[in-house]
Design a protein around this motif. Sequence first.
Motif, PDB file in Angstrom:
ATOM      1  N   PHE A  24       0.813  -1.222   0.000  1.00  0.00           N
ATOM      2  CA  PHE A  24       0.000   0.000   0.000  1.00  0.00           C
ATOM      3  C   PHE A  24       0.846   1.273   0.000  1.00  0.00           C
ATOM      4  O   PHE A  24       0.519   2.247   0.686  1.00  0.00           O
ATOM      5  N   ASP A  25       1.928   1.287  -0.777  1.00  0.00           N
ATOM      6  CA  ASP A  25       2.755   2.485  -0.858  1.00  0.00           C
ATOM      7  C   ASP A  25       2.045   3.525  -1.714  1.00  0.00           C
ATOM      8  O   ASP A  25       1.828   3.333  -2.907  1.00  0.00           O
ATOM      9  N   GLY A  26       1.649   4.621  -1.113  1.00  0.00           N
ATOM     10  CA  GLY A  26       0.895   5.664  -1.803  1.00  0.00           C
ATOM     11  C   GLY A  26      -0.589   5.577  -1.572  1.00  0.00           C
ATOM     12  O   GLY A  26      -1.303   6.557  -1.722  1.00  0.00           O
ATOM     13  N   VAL A  27      -1.091   4.389  -1.219  1.00  0.00           N
ATOM     14  CA  VAL A  27      -2.540   4.167  -1.059  1.00  0.00           C
ATOM     15  C   VAL A  27      -3.274   4.769  -2.264  1.00  0.00           C
ATOM     16  O   VAL A  27      -4.118   5.657  -2.138  1.00  0.00           O
ATOM     17  N   HIS A  28      -2.928   4.270  -3.458  1.00  0.00           N
ATOM     18  CA  HIS A  28      -3.491   4.813  -4.694  1.00  0.00           C
ATOM     19  C   HIS A  28      -4.848   4.176  -5.002  1.00  0.00           C
ATOM     20  O   HIS A  28      -5.377   3.365  -4.219  1.00  0.00           O
ATOM     21  N   LEU A  29      -5.431   4.547  -6.142  1.00  0.00           N
ATOM     22  CA  LEU A  29      -6.781   4.105  -6.462  1.00  0.00           C
ATOM     23  C   LEU A  29      -6.881   2.590  -6.613  1.00  0.00           C
ATOM     24  O   LEU A  29      -7.919   1.999  -6.296  1.00  0.00           O
ATOM     25  N   GLY A  30      -5.823   1.952  -7.105  1.00  0.00           N
ATOM     26  CA  GLY A  30      -5.827   0.495  -7.166  1.00  0.00           C
ATOM     27  C   GLY A  30      -5.878  -0.125  -5.783  1.00  0.00           C
ATOM     28  O   GLY A  30      -6.608  -1.100  -5.543  1.00  0.00           O
ATOM     29  N   HIS A  31      -5.120   0.441  -4.854  1.00  0.00           N
ATOM     30  CA  HIS A  31      -5.177  -0.023  -3.466  1.00  0.00           C
ATOM     31  C   HIS A  31      -6.567   0.191  -2.878  1.00  0.00           C
ATOM     32  O   HIS A  31      -7.066  -0.648  -2.116  1.00  0.00           O
ATOM     33  N   ARG A  32      -7.177   1.307  -3.234  1.00  0.00           N
ATOM     34  CA  ARG A  32      -8.517   1.616  -2.702  1.00  0.00           C
ATOM     35  C   ARG A  32      -9.513   0.520  -3.080  1.00  0.00           C
ATOM     36  O   ARG A  32     -10.370   0.146  -2.275  1.00  0.00           O
ATOM     37  N   VAL A  33      -9.413   0.011  -4.301  1.00  0.00           N
ATOM     38  CA  VAL A  33     -10.338  -1.039  -4.735  1.00  0.00           C
ATOM     39  C   VAL A  33     -10.129  -2.306  -3.903  1.00  0.00           C
ATOM     40  O   VAL A  33     -11.094  -2.962  -3.492  1.00  0.00           O
ATOM     41  N   HIS A  54       9.299  -1.756   4.234  1.00  0.00           N
ATOM     42  CA  HIS A  54       8.865  -2.329   2.963  1.00  0.00           C
ATOM     43  C   HIS A  54       9.821  -3.477   2.627  1.00  0.00           C
ATOM     44  O   HIS A  54      11.038  -3.357   2.789  1.00  0.00           O
ATOM     45  N   PRO A  55       9.314  -4.640   2.181  1.00  0.00           N
ATOM     46  CA  PRO A  55      10.204  -5.762   1.862  1.00  0.00           C
ATOM     47  C   PRO A  55      11.357  -5.385   0.931  1.00  0.00           C
ATOM     48  O   PRO A  55      12.469  -5.914   1.070  1.00  0.00           O
ATOM     49  N   ARG A  56      11.098  -4.488  -0.005  1.00  0.00           N
ATOM     50  CA  ARG A  56      12.166  -4.066  -0.926  1.00  0.00           C
ATOM     51  C   ARG A  56      13.304  -3.389  -0.163  1.00  0.00           C
ATOM     52  O   ARG A  56      14.481  -3.548  -0.523  1.00  0.00           O
ATOM     53  N   GLU A  57      12.994  -2.649   0.901  1.00  0.00           N
ATOM     54  CA  GLU A  57      14.034  -2.027   1.721  1.00  0.00           C
ATOM     55  C   GLU A  57      14.822  -3.087   2.489  1.00  0.00           C
ATOM     56  O   GLU A  57      16.028  -2.944   2.712  1.00  0.00           O
ATOM     57  N   PHE A  58      14.139  -4.138   2.910  1.00  0.00           N
ATOM     58  CA  PHE A  58      14.808  -5.211   3.653  1.00  0.00           C
ATOM     59  C   PHE A  58      15.797  -5.948   2.764  1.00  0.00           C
ATOM     60  O   PHE A  58      16.939  -6.217   3.165  1.00  0.00           O
ATOM     61  N   PHE A  59      15.385  -6.286   1.551  1.00  0.00           N
ATOM     62  CA  PHE A  59      16.238  -7.073   0.668  1.00  0.00           C
ATOM     63  C   PHE A  59      17.309  -6.232  -0.043  1.00  0.00           C
ATOM     64  O   PHE A  59      18.338  -6.776  -0.457  1.00  0.00           O
ATOM     65  N   ALA A  60      17.070  -4.933  -0.202  1.00  0.00           N
ATOM     66  CA  ALA A  60      18.043  -4.064  -0.891  1.00  0.00           C
ATOM     67  C   ALA A  60      18.212  -2.778  -0.095  1.00  0.00           C
ATOM     68  O   ALA A  60      17.792  -1.698  -0.531  1.00  0.00           O
ATOM     69  N   PRO A  61      18.834  -2.861   1.087  1.00  0.00           N
ATOM     70  CA  PRO A  61      18.916  -1.686   1.961  1.00  0.00           C
ATOM     71  C   PRO A  61      19.728  -0.529   1.398  1.00  0.00           C
ATOM     72  O   PRO A  61      19.558   0.613   1.837  1.00  0.00           O
ATOM     73  N   ASP A  62      20.606  -0.785   0.439  1.00  0.00           N
ATOM     74  CA  ASP A  62      21.444   0.277  -0.109  1.00  0.00           C
ATOM     75  C   ASP A  62      20.877   0.869  -1.403  1.00  0.00           C
ATOM     76  O   ASP A  62      21.506   1.746  -2.013  1.00  0.00           O
ATOM     77  N   ALA A  63      19.710   0.412  -1.825  1.00  0.00           N
ATOM     78  CA  ALA A  63      19.091   0.946  -3.041  1.00  0.00           C
ATOM     79  C   ALA A  63      18.605   2.374  -2.785  1.00  0.00           C
ATOM     80  O   ALA A  63      18.345   2.752  -1.636  1.00  0.00           O
ATOM     81  N   PRO A  64      18.483   3.184  -3.827  1.00  0.00           N
ATOM     82  CA  PRO A  64      17.980   4.553  -3.649  1.00  0.00           C
ATOM     83  C   PRO A  64      16.586   4.543  -3.030  1.00  0.00           C
ATOM     84  O   PRO A  64      15.798   3.623  -3.265  1.00  0.00           O
ATOM     85  N   PRO A  65      16.255   5.564  -2.240  1.00  0.00           N
ATOM     86  CA  PRO A  65      14.915   5.641  -1.645  1.00  0.00           C
ATOM     87  C   PRO A  65      13.828   5.616  -2.720  1.00  0.00           C
ATOM     88  O   PRO A  65      13.978   6.243  -3.772  1.00  0.00           O
ATOM     89  N   PHE A  66      12.750   4.904  -2.457  1.00  0.00           N
ATOM     90  CA  PHE A  66      11.699   4.742  -3.458  1.00  0.00           C
ATOM     91  C   PHE A  66      10.296   4.945  -2.903  1.00  0.00           C
ATOM     92  O   PHE A  66       9.340   5.057  -3.663  1.00  0.00           O
ATOM     93  N   ARG A  67      10.156   5.027  -1.586  1.00  0.00           N
ATOM     94  CA  ARG A  67       8.817   5.039  -1.011  1.00  0.00           C
ATOM     95  C   ARG A  67       8.089   6.346  -1.285  1.00  0.00           C
ATOM     96  O   ARG A  67       8.682   7.433  -1.206  1.00  0.00           O
ATOM     97  N   LEU A  68       6.810   6.238  -1.585  1.00  0.00           N
ATOM     98  CA  LEU A  68       5.977   7.419  -1.781  1.00  0.00           C
ATOM     99  C   LEU A  68       5.547   8.025  -0.453  1.00  0.00           C
ATOM    100  O   LEU A  68       5.229   9.219  -0.389  1.00  0.00           O
ATOM    101  N   MET A  69       5.491   7.208   0.583  1.00  0.00           N
ATOM    102  CA  MET A  69       5.087   7.702   1.898  1.00  0.00           C
ATOM    103  C   MET A  69       5.739   6.870   2.980  1.00  0.00           C
ATOM    104  O   MET A  69       6.046   5.694   2.780  1.00  0.00           O
ATOM    105  N   ASN A  70       5.969   7.487   4.124  1.00  0.00           N
ATOM    106  CA  ASN A  70       6.500   6.743   5.258  1.00  0.00           C
ATOM    107  C   ASN A  70       5.355   6.055   5.997  1.00  0.00           C
ATOM    108  O   ASN A  70       4.174   6.201   5.641  1.00  0.00           O
ATOM    109  N   LEU A  89       3.228  -5.314  10.252  1.00  0.00           N
ATOM    110  CA  LEU A  89       4.107  -6.375  10.733  1.00  0.00           C
ATOM    111  C   LEU A  89       5.571  -6.081  10.416  1.00  0.00           C
ATOM    112  O   LEU A  89       5.893  -5.584   9.324  1.00  0.00           O
ATOM    113  N   PRO A  90       6.468  -6.396  11.348  1.00  0.00           N
ATOM    114  CA  PRO A  90       7.900  -6.164  11.105  1.00  0.00           C
ATOM    115  C   PRO A  90       8.426  -7.125  10.056  1.00  0.00           C
ATOM    116  O   PRO A  90       8.390  -8.354  10.243  1.00  0.00           O
ATOM    117  N   PHE A  91       8.907  -6.572   8.940  1.00  0.00           N
ATOM    118  CA  PHE A  91       9.462  -7.454   7.906  1.00  0.00           C
ATOM    119  C   PHE A  91      10.937  -7.678   8.222  1.00  0.00           C
ATOM    120  O   PHE A  91      11.774  -6.804   8.062  1.00  0.00           O
TER     121      PHE A  91
END
Length: 309
Positions: A24-33, A54-70, A89-91
């Motif tokens: 639910f990053d961004g909670v966009h219209l697709g998430h709303r449905v 976010h699982p992507r942060e767990f598996f690639a901690p050095d990747a550039p920031p990507f989240r739309l919202m904290n 839940l803590p990933f």
Amino acid sequence: MQIHRDWTGLPANSRGATVAMGNFDGVHLGHRVVIETAARAADAPLGILTFEPHPREFFAPDAPPFRLMNAESRANRLARLGVEQLYELPFNAVLAGLTPEGFAREVLVEGLGVRHVTVGADFCFGKDRAGDAQTLMDLGAELGFGVTAVPLVGTGGQDYSSTAIRKALTDGRTRDAERMLGHWHRIEGEVVHGDKRGRDFGWPTANMRMEGLHLPRLGVYAVLVDVLTGPDRLSCQGVASLGVRPMFGRNEPNLEVHLFDFDGDLYGQHLSVALVEFLRDEAKFDSIQVLIDQISDDADQARAVLAGA
């Protein structure tokens, strides 16, 4: 809305929800449905099952920031949608190591006692992303909970997705992002101390860090601002600069927000800043006076844009 950060030891009144599951990053219209489908799926409290980090942060901690919202922004948005139980839940290595069956049995059934689970059609879960929506349906039939897989939704041949929204923001296309989000893209966080140069120029700003967040196009924006905490809770218009402040040799991006017709102390308070329209790219000016003149022009342009927003 109750927030739970574990799936074990929950009180009885926090179990038995119908849950929408995803990042639910961004909670966009697709998430709303997906969320609205969960709300209709069973006569039970509405819950969200998501993960932090976010699982992507767990598996690639050095990747550039990507989240739309904290996490705080996501929780605020979900609360507005009527969510009663947020299972954040803590990933970690334990959760990442669960097989699809282990996740369904230990987390969904034994932990949360879910009545129904709703996911997007492209949802994957479990170790090595081995489970998909059909896997979840099969496990639900075996373990006693319902499952709905919601087809992807979009417009103009494009699915609503966090990836597409990031691209729109990178390009400075704030209104395209808004059409996919169903709301303005907002940056939320605490006001921190800056250099206070804006105050010296006659344009005081509230400074916010961008740590961990996807960077929209650097430059100046017309913005709508909600002051969420403190004695001066209000909604107002403003102009903001998102960038690295090339005039002053800074290189860490932050957001500097000038609130129109406001004179108060916002240090330590939390703001929600909606990026309504991109006005211009960040630039380095020949003198402080040229910069001040440009800020004045930016403010006039922002007021004109927001008058019709």
